[in-house]
Design an enzyme around this catalytic site. Sequence first.
Site, PDB file in Angstrom:
ATOM      1  N   HIS A  88      42.983 -33.049  94.651  1.00 31.65           N
ATOM      2  CA  HIS A  88      43.584 -31.731  94.890  1.00 31.65           C
ATOM      3  C   HIS A  88      44.144 -31.646  96.318  1.00 31.65           C
ATOM      4  O   HIS A  88      45.241 -31.121  96.536  1.00 31.65           O
ATOM      5  CB  HIS A  88      42.535 -30.623  94.722  1.00 31.65           C
ATOM      6  CG  HIS A  88      42.017 -30.454  93.322  1.00 31.65           C
ATOM      7  ND1 HIS A  88      40.676 -30.425  93.022  1.00 31.65           N
ATOM      8  CD2 HIS A  88      42.663 -30.290  92.141  1.00 31.65           C
ATOM      9  CE1 HIS A  88      40.516 -30.252  91.724  1.00 31.65           C
ATOM     10  NE2 HIS A  88      41.703 -30.177  91.163  1.00 31.65           N
ATOM     11  N   LYS A 138      36.432 -22.707  80.500  1.00 31.09           N
ATOM     12  CA  LYS A 138      35.550 -23.506  81.364  1.00 31.09           C
ATOM     13  C   LYS A 138      34.380 -22.678  81.874  1.00 31.09           C
ATOM     14  O   LYS A 138      34.533 -21.498  82.157  1.00 31.09           O
ATOM     15  CB  LYS A 138      36.348 -24.027  82.570  1.00 31.09           C
ATOM     16  CG  LYS A 138      37.355 -25.083  82.189  1.00 31.09           C
ATOM     17  CD  LYS A 138      38.046 -25.659  83.407  1.00 31.09           C
ATOM     18  CE  LYS A 138      38.951 -26.824  82.988  1.00 31.09           C
ATOM     19  NZ  LYS A 138      39.696 -27.367  84.120  1.00 31.09           N
ATOM     20  N   ARG A 196      48.520 -36.452  86.723  1.00 37.14           N
ATOM     21  CA  ARG A 196      47.874 -37.721  87.043  1.00 37.14           C
ATOM     22  C   ARG A 196      48.253 -38.821  86.067  1.00 37.14           C
ATOM     23  O   ARG A 196      48.451 -39.957  86.422  1.00 37.14           O
ATOM     24  CB  ARG A 196      46.353 -37.550  87.053  1.00 37.14           C
ATOM     25  CG  ARG A 196      45.854 -36.648  88.167  1.00 37.14           C
ATOM     26  CD  ARG A 196      44.522 -36.083  87.828  1.00 37.14           C
ATOM     27  NE  ARG A 196      44.594 -35.348  86.581  1.00 37.14           N
ATOM     28  CZ  ARG A 196      43.561 -34.944  85.893  1.00 37.14           C
ATOM     29  NH1 ARG A 196      42.347 -35.219  86.300  1.00 37.14           N
ATOM     30  NH2 ARG A 196      43.723 -34.261  84.780  1.00 37.14           N
ATOM     31  N   SER A 242      37.652 -32.995  88.299  1.00 28.79           N
ATOM     32  CA  SER A 242      36.418 -32.337  88.741  1.00 28.79           C
ATOM     33  C   SER A 242      35.275 -32.658  87.779  1.00 28.79           C
ATOM     34  O   SER A 242      34.145 -32.904  88.213  1.00 28.79           O
ATOM     35  CB  SER A 242      36.637 -30.828  88.828  1.00 28.79           C
ATOM     36  OG  SER A 242      37.642 -30.558  89.773  1.00 28.79           O
TER      37      SER A 242
HETATM   38  N1  COA Z   1      43.018 -34.433  91.496  1.00 33.36           N
HETATM   39  C1  COA Z   1      41.870 -34.266  90.845  1.00 33.36           C
HETATM   40  N2  COA Z   1      41.743 -33.576  89.723  1.00 33.36           N
HETATM   41  C2  COA Z   1      42.857 -33.031  89.241  1.00 33.36           C
HETATM   42  C3  COA Z   1      44.099 -33.142  89.845  1.00 33.36           C
HETATM   43  C4  COA Z   1      44.163 -33.889  91.045  1.00 33.36           C
HETATM   44  N3  COA Z   1      45.298 -34.069  91.691  1.00 33.36           N
HETATM   45  N4  COA Z   1      45.016 -32.488  89.118  1.00 33.36           N
HETATM   46  C5  COA Z   1      44.356 -31.979  88.090  1.00 33.36           C
HETATM   47  N5  COA Z   1      43.063 -32.307  88.171  1.00 33.36           N
HETATM   48  C6  COA Z   1      42.003 -31.999  87.220  1.00 33.36           C
HETATM   49  C7  COA Z   1      41.157 -30.858  87.644  1.00 33.36           C
HETATM   50  O1  COA Z   1      40.093 -31.304  88.450  1.00 33.36           O
HETATM   51  C8  COA Z   1      40.690 -30.340  86.335  1.00 33.36           C
HETATM   52  O2  COA Z   1      39.592 -31.127  85.934  1.00 33.36           O
HETATM   53  P1  COA Z   1      38.477 -30.556  84.982  1.00 33.36           P
HETATM   54  O3  COA Z   1      39.155 -30.187  83.688  1.00 33.36           O
HETATM   55  O4  COA Z   1      37.580 -31.683  84.886  1.00 33.36           O
HETATM   56  O5  COA Z   1      37.896 -29.352  85.667  1.00 33.36           O
HETATM   57  C9  COA Z   1      41.858 -30.640  85.383  1.00 33.36           C
HETATM   58  O6  COA Z   1      42.600 -31.639  86.013  1.00 33.36           O
HETATM   59  C10 COA Z   1      42.845 -29.535  85.180  1.00 33.36           C
HETATM   60  O7  COA Z   1      42.324 -28.369  85.563  1.00 33.36           O
HETATM   61  P2  COA Z   1      42.904 -27.385  86.645  1.00 33.36           P
HETATM   62  O8  COA Z   1      44.008 -27.967  87.441  1.00 33.36           O
HETATM   63  O9  COA Z   1      41.746 -26.872  87.404  1.00 33.36           O
HETATM   64  O10 COA Z   1      43.555 -26.351  85.755  1.00 33.36           O
HETATM   65  P3  COA Z   1      42.888 -25.621  84.519  1.00 33.36           P
HETATM   66  O11 COA Z   1      43.395 -26.323  83.319  1.00 33.36           O
HETATM   67  O12 COA Z   1      41.454 -25.415  84.670  1.00 33.36           O
HETATM   68  O13 COA Z   1      43.540 -24.215  84.673  1.00 33.36           O
HETATM   69  C11 COA Z   1      45.357 -22.727  85.043  1.00 33.36           C
HETATM   70  C12 COA Z   1      44.890 -24.051  84.505  1.00 33.36           C
HETATM   71  C13 COA Z   1      44.408 -22.160  86.053  1.00 33.36           C
HETATM   72  C14 COA Z   1      46.663 -22.989  85.733  1.00 33.36           C
HETATM   73  C15 COA Z   1      45.515 -21.805  83.831  1.00 33.36           C
HETATM   74  O14 COA Z   1      44.276 -21.644  83.183  1.00 33.36           O
HETATM   75  C16 COA Z   1      46.054 -20.445  84.221  1.00 33.36           C
HETATM   76  O15 COA Z   1      47.215 -20.321  84.512  1.00 33.36           O
HETATM   77  N6  COA Z   1      45.183 -19.416  84.206  1.00 33.36           N
HETATM   78  C17 COA Z   1      45.568 -18.059  84.562  1.00 33.36           C
HETATM   79  C18 COA Z   1      45.794 -17.213  83.318  1.00 33.36           C
HETATM   80  C19 COA Z   1      47.163 -17.439  82.749  1.00 33.36           C
HETATM   81  O16 COA Z   1      48.184 -17.176  83.356  1.00 33.36           O
HETATM   82  N7  COA Z   1      47.169 -17.938  81.503  1.00 33.36           N
HETATM   83  C20 COA Z   1      48.378 -18.195  80.776  1.00 33.36           C
HETATM   84  C21 COA Z   1      48.824 -19.592  80.967  1.00 33.36           C
HETATM   85  S1  COA Z   1      50.262 -19.874  79.991  1.00 33.36           S
END
Ligand code: COA
Length: 171
Positions: free
Chosen positions: A27, A51, A101, A139
Amino acid sequence: MASNLNSHKRKSLAIYPGTFDPITMGHLDIIDRALNLFDRVIVAIAINPGKKPLFSLQERIEMIKKCFPDDYSRIEIDTVSGLLVQYAAEKNATAIIRGLRAVSDFDYEFQLALMNKKLEREVDTIFLMPGFRWIYISSSIIKDAARHGGDVCELVPAHVNQALLSVFRNN
Ligand code: COA
């Protein structure tokens, strides 16, 4: 197109949303890259109902803040409880940043980006690739390794490693 070229641009702002449970070196790599492209970046902890985070919202905020101890002129840390694109539009952000990724990220990210575009066409999603050494981490995989006593100190900031150690030591 011409109106874009002629418009007096405000300072560029991007939103980097995620669950950050916890923040990882991957991140931080993406935030670094985003700061090379935008004047300001808001790291926004968003609620993903799918989550169940290990760390509370407050703990996650503190962990991210500790990664930027000195300089808040270009970084802000915030939480988003509603629709991400609505938040981005309210902040006058130009873009939403997402890390890509591997190919396996693509389907979900593509869907998310298109849905966000449908909801708010003024905000674009920009995908950034983290450095090769962070390409495999998430994560969840870090938490899983730490839970079973694996050493993840190179994959997260030192204070996050400490937090993981104390959570799993007490479990
Ligand atoms: N390095 C390490 N890990 C990475 C990474 C990086 N560069 N890029 C992505 N990841 C991992 C994260 O650690 C996470 O891992 P996990 O699933 O093991 O926790 C995973 O990739 C992706 O999760 P994250 O980037 O945290 O996003 P998310 O999928 O949890 O949430 C949101 C996505 C927050 C953008 C989405 O839920 C959202 O927009 N929520 C707001 C409500 C909304 O608008 N909803 C409508 C959407 S259309």
